[in-house]
Design a protein around this motif. Structure first.
Motif, PDB file in Angstrom:
ATOM      1  N   LEU A  42       8.223   2.506  -7.109  1.00  0.00           N
ATOM      2  CA  LEU A  42       7.559   1.065  -7.439  1.00  0.00           C
ATOM      3  C   LEU A  42       5.882   1.482  -7.457  1.00  0.00           C
ATOM      4  CD1 LEU A  42       9.868  -1.306  -5.609  1.00  0.00           C
ATOM      5  CD2 LEU A  42       9.999  -0.653  -8.105  1.00  0.00           C
ATOM      6  N   VAL A  43       5.321   2.124  -6.762  1.00  0.00           N
ATOM      7  CA  VAL A  43       4.182   2.168  -6.698  1.00  0.00           C
ATOM      8  C   VAL A  43       3.887   3.793  -6.243  1.00  0.00           C
ATOM      9  CG1 VAL A  43       4.014   1.607  -4.263  1.00  0.00           C
ATOM     10  CG2 VAL A  43       2.182   1.469  -5.776  1.00  0.00           C
ATOM     11  N   GLY A  54       5.962   5.641  -2.476  1.00  0.00           N
ATOM     12  CA  GLY A  54       6.175   4.816  -1.305  1.00  0.00           C
ATOM     13  C   GLY A  54       7.628   5.243  -0.662  1.00  0.00           C
ATOM     14  N   MET A  55       7.747   6.451  -0.274  1.00  0.00           N
ATOM     15  CA  MET A  55       8.963   7.136   0.369  1.00  0.00           C
ATOM     16  C   MET A  55       8.555   7.575   1.829  1.00  0.00           C
ATOM     17  SD  MET A  55      10.110  10.277  -1.922  1.00  0.00           S
ATOM     18  CE  MET A  55       9.117  11.665  -2.337  1.00  0.00           C
ATOM     19  N   PHE A  82      13.440   5.568   0.107  1.00  0.00           N
ATOM     20  CA  PHE A  82      12.397   4.664  -0.342  1.00  0.00           C
ATOM     21  C   PHE A  82      13.069   3.351   0.300  1.00  0.00           C
ATOM     22  CE2 PHE A  82      11.893   7.243  -3.978  1.00  0.00           C
ATOM     23  CZ  PHE A  82      10.460   7.245  -4.312  1.00  0.00           C
ATOM     24  N   PRO A  83      12.003   2.344   0.695  1.00  0.00           N
ATOM     25  CA  PRO A  83      12.002   1.068   1.092  1.00  0.00           C
ATOM     26  C   PRO A  83      12.461   0.231   0.027  1.00  0.00           C
ATOM     27  CG  PRO A  83       9.936   1.485   1.878  1.00  0.00           C
ATOM     28  CD  PRO A  83      10.538   2.548   1.139  1.00  0.00           C
ATOM     29  N   GLU A 132       6.114  -4.439  -1.453  1.00  0.00           N
ATOM     30  CA  GLU A 132       5.323  -4.144  -0.141  1.00  0.00           C
ATOM     31  C   GLU A 132       5.463  -3.170   0.784  1.00  0.00           C
ATOM     32  OE1 GLU A 132       5.735  -8.323  -1.939  1.00  0.00           O
ATOM     33  OE2 GLU A 132       7.160  -6.963  -1.457  1.00  0.00           O
ATOM     34  N   GLU A 133       6.563  -2.696   0.830  1.00  0.00           N
ATOM     35  CA  GLU A 133       6.892  -1.784   1.925  1.00  0.00           C
ATOM     36  C   GLU A 133       6.538  -0.489   1.248  1.00  0.00           C
ATOM     37  OE1 GLU A 133      10.875  -3.351   4.235  1.00  0.00           O
ATOM     38  OE2 GLU A 133      11.179  -3.195   2.161  1.00  0.00           O
TER      39      GLU A 133
END
Length: 129
Positions: free
Chosen positions: A119-120, A39-40, A46-47, A51-52
């Protein structure tokens, strides 16, 4: 005469580049296999929230699909890797905005650690007729 299939590398600047000896995606025949997308953003930032990061991961997947001439509706299978399974509901809420019925098949697993402490991470398999 039998048609020879060969692997074709797919790469886009619209998603982060590979951080190891792998490709963003490989096309083989009518199938497209993406590597896991953290998720970057393309610059590696990365936020802060899951969710982001989920949205960013799926935007990265979408950019790779589009580079290869595919779309989100071509996705037939996803694998979601979570740092914490307690984030499952939050991830689902974002995930549902990117896919319509019939939804792709999916696996979701909690892992001990993701690259760069994300995180994901999400990977997909897409197919076109």
């Amino acid at each position: 005469m039998e048609q020879q299939l060969e692997k074709q590398v797919v790469a886009t600047k619209g998603a982060p580049g590979a951080i190891g000896p792998y490709s963003q995606a490989i096309r083989f025949g009518n199938l497209l296999f993406t590597s896991g997308q953290l998720g970057m953003d393309a610059l590696g930032a990365f936020p802060p929230t899951v969710e982001e990061q989920t949205e960013r991961s799926l935007l990265n997947v979408k950019a790779i699909l589009e580079e290869a001439g595919y779309a989100m509706e071509h996705v037939v299978k996803t694998t979601v890797f979570l740092k914490d399974m307690n984030d499952f509901v939050a991830v689902n809420e974002v995930y549902a905005k990117f896919f319509a019925e019939p939804y792709p098949a999916r696996s979701a697993v909690q892992v001990a650690r993701l690259p760069k402490d994300g995180l994901v991470e999400i990977e997909v398999v897409a197919a076109r007729p």
